[in-house]
Each structure stands twice: as C-alpha cells, then as structure tokens.
Write a protein that holds these residues in place. Structure first.
Motif, PDB file in Angstrom:
ATOM      1  N   PRO A   1      -6.194  -4.661   7.342  1.00 42.58           N
ATOM      2  CA  PRO A   1      -5.109  -4.285   8.263  1.00 42.58           C
ATOM      3  C   PRO A   1      -3.834  -3.769   7.601  1.00 42.58           C
ATOM      4  N   LEU A   2      -3.499  -4.241   6.429  1.00 40.40           N
ATOM      5  CA  LEU A   2      -2.201  -3.818   5.905  1.00 40.40           C
ATOM      6  C   LEU A   2      -2.256  -2.473   5.204  1.00 40.40           C
ATOM      7  N   ARG A   3      -3.415  -1.855   5.141  1.00 40.80           N
ATOM      8  CA  ARG A   3      -3.445  -0.481   4.644  1.00 40.80           C
ATOM      9  C   ARG A   3      -2.765   0.417   5.667  1.00 40.80           C
ATOM     10  N   LYS A   4      -2.142   1.454   5.135  1.00 46.95           N
ATOM     11  CA  LYS A   4      -1.302   2.251   6.043  1.00 46.95           C
ATOM     12  C   LYS A   4      -2.118   3.011   7.069  1.00 46.95           C
TER      13      LYS A   4
ATOM     14  N   MET B   1      -6.149  -8.510   3.339  1.00 53.30           N
ATOM     15  CA  MET B   1      -5.229  -7.608   4.028  1.00 53.30           C
ATOM     16  C   MET B   1      -5.287  -6.188   3.475  1.00 53.30           C
ATOM     17  N   LEU B   2      -5.543  -6.048   2.188  1.00 55.49           N
ATOM     18  CA  LEU B   2      -5.446  -4.724   1.586  1.00 55.49           C
ATOM     19  C   LEU B   2      -6.748  -4.266   0.943  1.00 55.49           C
TER      20      LEU B   2
ATOM     21  N   ASP C   1       0.845  -1.194   0.000  1.00 53.28           N
ATOM     22  CA  ASP C   1       0.000   0.000   0.000  1.00 53.28           C
ATOM     23  C   ASP C   1       0.878   1.240   0.000  1.00 53.28           C
ATOM     24  N   TYR C   2       0.657   2.131  -0.985  1.00 55.48           N
ATOM     25  CA  TYR C   2       1.361   3.418  -1.016  1.00 55.48           C
ATOM     26  C   TYR C   2       0.302   4.502  -1.064  1.00 55.48           C
ATOM     27  N   PRO C   3      -0.166   4.963   0.078  1.00 54.58           N
ATOM     28  CA  PRO C   3      -1.322   5.869   0.069  1.00 54.58           C
ATOM     29  C   PRO C   3      -1.085   7.173  -0.679  1.00 54.58           C
TER      30      PRO C   3
ATOM     31  N   TYR D   1      -4.578   1.939   8.739  1.00 55.86           N
ATOM     32  CA  TYR D   1      -5.082   1.037   9.777  1.00 55.86           C
ATOM     33  C   TYR D   1      -4.121   1.068  10.965  1.00 55.86           C
ATOM     34  N   PRO D   2      -4.634   1.288  12.170  1.00 51.41           N
ATOM     35  CA  PRO D   2      -3.703   1.431  13.305  1.00 51.41           C
ATOM     36  C   PRO D   2      -3.008   0.104  13.644  1.00 51.41           C
TER      37      PRO D   2
END
Lengths: 216, 157, 373, 357
Positions: free
Chosen positions: A180-183, A156-157, A101-103, A185-186
């Motif tokens: 969860p693996l998105r940036k 995850m993404l 993930d590259y937001p 997501y805490p």
C-alpha cells in the motif's frame, strides 16, 4: 483561523519569511527560513562516523537540527554495529525503521533508521537507498527490535530484507495483493461497491452530483 | 527483626486485605457517579462538538453562509459539499446546496476554523450527538434540516 | 520457539490456543497464538493488523492540518500526546515557534491525558488480574479529566485540541480553578487504588517476578516508556530530548529495579504523581499572551524531513514527516510505542502460565489503534 | 396402603417443592443482590430499568435465558453436553435437604411439620458428599464442549474442587468434635447447650471453611474455572439459554449452600444472638406470628451476612493464579486445618480431664 489565502506569503511569526530565490513550490509556513532549517549543526555522531567510515557515507544533510546520513547499502550492518557498540556513541536502541518510496529515482526506496543513544542522548537519522528488486540487509542480527519494523516495511513497501528470520506480512493479511505505501497504489477504493454487494437494492446517494433521495 | 515480626503479624492478620475491604465498604456509602443517560441528559459543556450544523443570523434571519467553500476544503473526510450561488440581492454569494454526509463526519471541527463569517460562524458544531438511524439515507440532510437543532433523535421507549 | 518435550512416559501434546482477536482481555483486537503445555506457555505469536486503517497512506492525500484528527485515532487513549507530537513535528518541519502560553496549556493537557491514560491502563490491568472495582474507580476519576477536556476542546476522546502554531481557543474561564480542584481531589483517589492493590498479597503474587526483562534486553527489543523504565532504564523523551516547555518544569523520572510487572505498575503509579507535579507548576506559572503563532491555513513547508518524538504514556511516540514542498506530506510515518512494545510480548510470556499472559498484555499497556495504525 | 405413609410422602414432597421454589427465587434475587451490592461498592447503580429500581430484573433475566436459542456446538458430544448442566444442578439443590431453616415446627392438622426436609444423623457428611458430585458435571461440560477454553476451565475446576474439598472437610471436623454429632439440627442444639456459637472456639475453622467454600463455589478471588479475562467463561463458554442458566443457578445455589452450612455450623443456625440471655428475648420479635418466622429471620440474616461477605470480597480482591491457588490449598489451608483439628482435640481433652477430675 488566522490570516489566510489572499495571496502572498504572510509576514512570519518571529524570524520573518525569506524572500524569493527558491525553487518551484513556494513554502508558506510562517516559520523559519530555509537557511535556518537546513543549517549544519555540530554532531558528535556524524564526526565519529565520518572519521571511522569515510568511504561508507554517501551524503550528509541537516534539517531542523537533525543530521541525516545516507550510508552505502552494503556497509549498513557494519555502520550500525559500530553505532551500537562504540562506547562513545552507544546507540543501543533502534527507535524506528521505516521506508519511503520515490518512484522517479533510480534507487527507488529509502530505508530510514532512527538509532538512539539512551546513555548519551544522541540521535541521528540514517538512511540507505535501494532499487526495486534489490534486497536490503536485515538488521535483526544487530537489534532485535528491527524484526517487526522490517516486516512492516516489507508489508507496506515490498522491500525484501536479506537474512530476516520471518519476512511475512504483519499488518495486512497474508493474501493481500500489492504494497500500500508504494506511490502507485491507489489511496481510495470504492466502498460503495461493497454496499452494493450486501444490499442490491441500495443505491448510494452520490453527494458530488447532488443525486440525493430528497431535494436539498 | 522487630520489623520482620511486625510484618509476620501483619500478614497473619491480613491487614492489607482488610484495608482493601474497607475501601470498598466506604465507597458503598458515597454518592454514585452514574448518569442514567437516556433518562438524564448528559451535562454538555459549551464547547461540546456534536454534529456540524448551519446557522442563520439570529438578528436578521439571513443565511450566514457566504458559499466560500473553505469548510469543504478543510474537511479531512470529504463529507461537505457546497454549491454556491449568487445572492438574490446581488451582493456576494450564498449556498444553494449545502450537504453534510454524517456517515463520514468525524466531528473534528476543522470545518469551523476557517469559516470567514466571524464572530458567528455559519457552520458550527452543535450539541446534537444522537445520530443513530435505521437508514443510511437519513444521514444526508436536506439543507433546511441543517439549520434546526436536535433533529435526529429517533429512538423511542 | 523451541519446545522442550516433557520428560514423561505419558504421551503429552502441546496445545495451541487462540487468544483473541475477540477475547475479554486482549485490549482490542490482538490475536495471540499460544502454545501451551498444560497451562504453561511455551510459545506465543502475536498476530496484529486487525485494526489497520492505512493511516500512513491516508495522510499522503491530506493537507497538514487535516492529519490532526487522524492522529487522534492512532492511540485513542492519549490523543493529546499524539496531537502534541504531530504538532511538534510539523512545527519543527516549518520552524514555527509557538507562543509560550500555548505551550503551557499543551503541557497541562498532555499531562492530564497521561493521568487519564494511566488510569485506563490501571483499570484494565487490574480487571485482567481480577480486581474489578479498581476499574470503575479509575473510570470515575478519568471522567473528571475528560470533563475538563470536554470543557477545553469539546471532545472527550478524539480531542483534535491543538492547531499548528498554538491552540484554537484559549482556556475557558474558570478552567484553571476546576483543574486545581481536580489536582486537590485526585491524590486521595490514587491512595484508594493503592490501598486496594499495592500491598495486597494476591496482587503481589500475581505481579512480582512476572515478565522480568533486564534493562539491556528491554532497550534492545525497543521497549520505551514506563515498560522500559520498569527495568531501571531512566529514559524519558521529556528529559532526554526536551520538547515543548518541559525543560522548565521539575519532575522526576521514576524507575523500577527488577523489571517485572509489579515494578512497571509502581512506575506508572509514580508517574501519575509526577504528572500532577508538572500540572501544578504549569498552572502556577501559566503566562498570559497570545495562543497562536501566525501560521497560514494552507501550510506549505519546505522540502525536508524531520523525526520528532514525544513521551506518550506508552512510550516514545515518533512522527517522521517527509515533505516535498507541497501542502501534503510526501510520507508520514507514525512510530507507535505500542507496536514496538508488543514485540517484547513473546519473550516475556514464555515460561509463564496462561493467567500471566493477560497480566503481561496489561503491563505492556498496548493500544491496538497504535499497534496497527 | 398406609395413609400415614402417604401423608408423610405428601408432606415431604410439599417441603421439597417449597424449598425448590424458594431457593430458585432466592437464587434469582441473589444475582440481583450481587449486582446491586457490587454496583454500590463501585459507585454505580446497578440494574435500574426493569421494575422499580430494577427489582424485576431477575424475572427479565430468567425470561431471556428461557427464551434464548439453545445452541449445541456441531462437534460437541450432544448427550454429555446436555447431561452436564443437569448433573451440576441436581446436587446443588439436593444438598439443601438437610439444612434446618428454622428451629420451630408447625403443627398443621395434627401433623408436625419440621422446618427441614429431613434430619439425618450424618447431615454434614451428606452435604459434603452431595456437593462434591457437581464436579462431574463440570468435567463433563468441559469435555463435551469439544473446545479448548472449556476444557482448560473444567480441568482447573476439577483440580480446584478436589483440592479444596479436603481442607473444607477438615475444617468442619473441629465443629463435629465439639458438637459430638453430625446432624445439622444436632449441631445447632449443641451450640445452644455450650452457650458459644462455634465460630468463637473454631474461628480458624470458620476462616478455612469460608475460604475453601469460596473456592468450592468458584467465587472470586478463586474464580479460575471461569476466569473471564483468561478463559473467556471457562467450562460454560459454549453453553447458552437454559443450559447456561442451569450452571448459573447451580453456582449461586452452591453459594447459598455454603452460606447455610456456615450459618448452621458456626453461627448458631436459627438462634437469635445470645440465646441464653433472657433480656434479649425481644430479638425474636417475629414470635407473635409464629416462632418459626423468628428462627427463619435470624437464619436469613446470618446467611445474608455470609453472602454479603462473599460479594464484598469479590468486589475487592484480584484473582489468584492457578498454581498459587493450589499452593494456598495444599500448603496453607490443609496444614492449618489439621493443626486446628489437633489443637481442638488437645483442648477438649484437657477440658474434659479437668472437669472429670
């Protein structure tokens, strides 16, 4: 254990640390320099890909002796089928598939494929980039092994795969909220909250403020 | 052909089953390998990694810790908290509070690697491993207890 | 899964049985939804994730050295391989070359761990099929290896034994002698397991022709490691993409012929012998010298990404690290061999009996910590 | 009321109680023996904590099972669920009624007390008939639990017991033919007369009996109904406390029963080795107490051998699969036992005609 911390790049083991003109975060590795790491290496796979799909390849980079090829999303299945079935490459195994993930990029997600040729020992990293809401083409028609990997990437993404037979969550429970693996997501929750639910009388000692049940 | 006949005879006589039986019978008379744990203490090797503890200088009895916070930074579980203070004699620092949260510790030993007080590191992996306790608060130690070994053993019988 | 209606006038039904997550033979918290017709499995759906700990996410907030204890806990049965793979990935990312002695010691440890892991596999696999004594013999020998590990790194399961750029500590004095002692004792022990199993008619009946998968299919579905080699595909990362110092050792990659449970059993048994060979060579040629390259404690690699894989006892253990130039990995990906191998289970199970399902779980040698990560 | 009859009833009841008590005790200690033997074979120590080197472990286990909560699953059929363990355990114990534990009788107050509860002339048939009743309990348990694993386990068990009943019965026929009687005591006496214990002429019969006996008692490698790694615990998955212990007792009692029958039919029952050789008479060294005891000693020793073989095999072999078990029963053991009967008959015919001619 070794020499540490006191400012400045340490003298490197072997090749020697490269001096200055490098963008912001200074790498401190003690290993090879940037030039050596990103050096182009001859790769049969890349050659074949370049000659067969000149218009499908967006970008080719190298890192640590491994070619990384970025392919246009809509040509992915074509390229992959070629990699799999071409007698010269014969990459019959998809070793890995994962997303990143590259937001801050316009095309937010990267899907990273690691096809692998058992007969010839070729290896290559192949990537596609997709934006949020966009659907990635599913590789389940090419490799059976893509099935779970794609489900994991979805789990995850939140990347959706077009044509996947059973795109459901695999590692997390079906009612999980978020990916969860998105940036955004805490990483850390508050496990103490759960403790409180279980035992209302329990007060978690806060290690950071020294709020402890005894005098340290 | 003789091979097949021999194989048939073997299979009728259950040779391979008898060999298997002989293995178990032989083992019956070998010394056992059980360690009767709470009765016998296990033979720990010198490098065994138990819970991390603090250590005083064995000669002078001074605190070895210089309050450099390197162990705190190296800990992957965030289970160490150090509050440094000036030493009374003004030379350098020492730990005013040193807290290890054994609830979180994963016994990896990464806190020992960067400890600057070589060769005798202030924080070290002790041989104590009997951590079971009835209360969560028991896993937070007063700093004094960090110095003493083999404290936590609580069970009886 | 298509269900064939049995041609019968009696009204029969397909029964759904839940195997796991708490079941004696699922090797952890694996749940299988079995559809059975009588005792024949007509459908199998693995449901995983009960042990998911979010390690990939967790790694994004840890610095590079801190990740190593986490790799211990992925595939906790062969933590040395995980350690080596992660170290290899980071060293590749940074371009660090490791001193020779460290590499040799690493190889010795990893191969010992391979034996230990295969022993655990053999024990549990045999226990699933009902031979319970092999289990304890295997653990007896595994204890010897764990003692060696404890002596080397201080832990018996989650080793955290290597450091980026080499080793933390050299081998303790006398260790090589004790290791050789083990090498001397071990073959006799392995003969005991073979006496109990290899030619035993019950064992043959339970394993031959069970879960046959062709080499082509096995590659297609992503099997790696002994499970793949049992089908006759001699793919071993140690040979195909040599890492560490594996190029310098002579060893064979055993392969099976039929791709059934028995062949996978034979392949693993032979692999243990090959590991002994590697360890022996490594001990014989163990060089003197430094054990750790000069690496800063606070590592900051360049911007880049690498994929590094090692041959863990279960198959290709891949590590994909994306670095954004800070001291923490931007994205860390663990490619668990068990995860990919487990995917083949439904295909293997269908058409066999319930009793074979446990044999098949055993033969794939999954570790749920590795599947769920 | 006839006092003699009353006395007889009292003596019988006393013998029944004795057998029950001794049997329960020996079942409990058989569990300990199994754990110890298998532990030693696996280079372990087995139970060590209760009493001196674990000798009181069975008592602790029994106490635990007795005090444990007795759960009945909510959707189970309560009556059948409760009845099942009883149906399993009664035949297991009842079958011991005809087992001769020794050869010599006591004389107490002018009464002759035989060391068997009863000696009926169809003793072997009685044992076969009674012991196969246990399968009803197992089916009831599996069905009443209303759970899938017990159901599968009980189905397996029913199929297994029925299939192995046939070779078990046929394997005994050879012995019956040689002995010419179906009374257990008579068979032992016949072995004294022929001079051979029947395992010599009937080794195939003994083998079939032993294997089928293992299958009948659900012992490894035929422990499919309770194959732990497949069906968790088979038909008694949902049972706990005393009900579970009933199943447990029944299983081990059945094991002892098979041992007793094997001892009696094939291994000369209570006789010392080579009973016709006078020079070995010192082997009955317990005669100085009472001849009963030396008979009992030899009976127990042979029983121990058989049971040790059971344990030994359990420690060594993997488990058969369900269909392979059926295959073995119907396609190997059954033809073999029929052939055994035929061969025995032909040999007997030849020998008889030889002696009469």
């Amino acid at each position: 254990m070794n020499e540490e911390t006191k400012g400045g790049a340490p003298p490197a083991g072997g090749e020697g640390e490269k001096p200055a003109p490098r963008p912001a975060p200074r790498a401190r590795t003690g290993g090879l320099s940037e030039e050596e790491l990103t050096k182009e290496v001859p790769s049969r796979v890349v050659e074949r890909l370049k000659s067969s799909f000149p218009d499908a390849i967006e970008e080719v980079t190298y890192f640590a002796g491994n070619p990384i090829v970025v392919v246009k999303t809509d040509r992915l299945i074509e390229v992959m089928s070629f990699l799999k079935n071409d007698a010269d490459l014969y990459m019959r195994q998809l070793a890995d598939l994962c997303g990143a993930d590259y937001p801050d990029r316009p095309q937010r997600f990267e899907l990273i494929y690691q096809p692998n040729s058992i007969r010839h020992g070729h290896r290559i990293t192949l990537k596609i980039r997709i934006a949020e809401g966009e659907e990635a083409p599913s590789l389940t028609g090419v490799w059976k092994s893509a099935n779970w990997f794609e489900r994991e990437a979805y789990d995850m993404l939140g990347i959706r795969f077009k044509g996947h037979p059973n795109l459901t969550r695999i590692l997390l429970s079906d009612d999980w909220v978020g990916h969860p693996l998105r940036k955004e997501y805490p990483t850390e929750g508050r496990p103490e909250d759960h403790m409180l639910l279980r035992d209302p009388g329990f007060r978690p000692p806060d290690i950071m403020t020294g709020d402890l049940p005894f005098k340290p | 052909m003789t091979n097949r006949i021999w194989g048939f005879i073997k299979s009728v006589l259950l040779i391979e089953l008898l060999i298997g039986l002989s293995v178990t019978l032989r083992n019956q008379f070998r010394p056992h390998t059980t360690v009767e744990y709470p009765r016998e203490t296990p033979n720990l090797k010198p490098r065994f990694r138990g819970i991390p503890r603090l250590r005083k200088n064995p000669e002078t009895g001074e605190d070895l810790c210089v309050g450099c916070l390197l162990c705190e930074k190296a800990c992957p579980d965030d289970c160490i908290k150090v509050v440094p203070e000036k030493r009374p004699d003004g030379k350098g620092k020492q730990a005013a509070k040193f807290i290890i949260n054994y609830e979180r510790c994963c016994f990896c030993g990464l806190c020992v690697d960067p400890c600057p007080t070589k060769p005798l590191t202030a924080i070290y992996m002790s041989h104590d491993f009997e951590l079971a306790s009835e209360s969560r608060t028991k896993f937070y130690y007063p700093m004094n207890n960090l110095y003493e070994g083999a404290q936590i053993k609580e069970y009886s019988r | 899964m298509t269900v064939n209606e049995p041609a019968s006038t009696l009204d029969t039904d397909i029964m759904e049985v839940n195997m796991g997550p708490q079941h004696p033979s699922t090797h952890g918290v694996l749940r299988l939804k079995l559809k059975i017709d009588g005792e024949t499995v007509v459908g199998c759906e693995p449901i995983i994730g009960y042990l998911h700990r979010g390690t990939e996410k967790l790694c994004e907030s840890l610095s590079y050295p801190m990740v190593e204890p986490i790799t211990d806990r992925l595939d906790y049965v062969c933590a040395m391989s995980e350690n080596l793979g992660y170290m290899g990935a980071v060293e590749k990312l940074c371009g660090i070359s490791v001193p020779e002695r460290a590499d040799f010691v690493r190889v010795i440890m990893v191969e010992l761990n391979r034996i230990a892991s295969h022993l655990l596999w053999l024990g549990t696999h045999a226990l699933d099929i009902g031979a319970m004594t092999v289990f304890l013999y295997c653990f007896r020998e595994r204890e010897m290896i764990l003692d060696l590990f404890e002596e080397f790194c201080g832990a018996r399961l989650t080793y955290n034994a290597f450091r980026i750029g080499g080793l933390l500590e050299d081998l303790p004095p006398g260790w090589t002698g004790r290791c050789r002692q083990f090498l001397k004792v071990y073959p006799a022990c392995q003969k005991e397991y073979e006496d109990l199993l290899t030619k035993n008619r019950i064992w043959l009946k339970r394993t031959k022709g069970i879960g046959v998968i062709s080499g082509e299919e096995a590659v297609e579905i992503g099997l790696t490691g002994p499970s793949l080699r049992g089908s006759g595909v001699g793919y071993d990362v140690r040979k195909a993409h040599p890492y560490s110092v594996y190029k310098r050792f002579e060893f064979d990659v055993p392969t099976g012929e039929n791709g059934d449970t028995y062949d996978r059993y034979l392949v693993r048994m032979e692999e243990m012998r090959q590991s002994l060979r590697i360890i022996e060579q490594a001990l014989d040629t163990l060089p003197e010298g430094p054990i750790r390259a000069k690496v800063p404690n606070w590592l900051k690699p360049l911007k880049g990404e690498v994929y590094h894989s090692v041959e863990s006892p279960r198959g290709e253990q891949g590590f994909y690290i994306v670095s954004d130039g800070t001291d923490k990995p931007y994205r860390m990906r663990f490619r668990g061999p068990s995860f990919a191998n487990l995917q083949a289970l439904p295909q293997l199970c269908v058409g066999h009996l319930v009793a074979d399902v446990v044999a098949l779980i055993g033969t794939l040698d999954i570790v749920l910590g590795d599947v769920d990560r | 009321m006839d006092t003699e009859l009353l006395l007889k009833v009292a003596v019988s009841a006393g013998k029944v109680m004795t057998v029950l008590l001794v049997l329960s005790g020996s079942v409990a200690y058989l569990v300990l023996l199994e754990r110890k033997v298998i532990a030693f074979m696996q280079s372990r120590l087995g139970p060590r904590r209760v009493g001196p080197s674990g000798l009181l472990q069975p008592i602790a286990d029994g106490l635990k099972l007795f005090l444990k909560e007795d759960l009945v699953p909510a959707k189970a059929d309560k009556w059948v669920f409760t009845l099942a363990p009883v149906v399993v355990i009664i035949p297991a114990f009842a079958a011991f009624a005809v087992v001769p534990f020794s050869g010599e009788s006591f004389d107490v107050f002018g009464l002759t007390i035989t060391p068997w509860i009863t000696d009926i002339n169809i003793g072997v048939l009685y044992i076969l008939g009674i012991s196969s009743l246990g399968v009803f309990g197992i089916i009831m348990a599996g069905w009443a639990s209303n759970s899938k694993y017990p159901l599968l386990g009980s189905l397996r068990s029913a199929a297994q017991l029925i299939s192995y009943e046939v070779p078990l019965g046929l394997s005994i026929i050879g012995v019956l033919m040689i002995a010419g009687t179906a009374s257990m005591v008579g068979i032992v006496e016949a072995q004294r007369e022929t001079g051979w214990w029947f395992f010599v002429p009937q080794f195939v019969g003994l083998f079939i009996f032993f294997v089928s006996g293992m299958a009948e008692t659900n012992r490894a490698p035929f422990d499919l109904p309770e194959a732990e790694t497949e069906l968790v615990a088979g038909f008694h998955t949902e049972y706990s406390g005393m009900k579970f212990s009933f199943f447990f007792l029944a299983e081990y009692a059945n094991m002892i029963l098979v041992g007793c029958v094997a001892t009696t039919l094939f291994m000369g029952g209570w006789m010392r080795p080579f009973p016709s050789v006078e020079a070995l008479a010192w082997l009955n060294f317990l005669d100085f107490v009472h001849p009963f005891w030396s008979g009992f000693f030899w009976f127990a020793a042979k029983l121990f051998l058989v049971i040790f073989a059971f344990l030994w095999i359990r420690a060594t072999f993997p488990r058969y699969r369900y269909d392979q078990l059926m295959h073995l029963g119907w396609k190997v053991l059954l033809p073999l036992s029929i052939v055994n009967v035929l061969v025995t008959a032909v040999v007997m015919l030849l020998m008889n005609s030889g002696s009469s001619a």
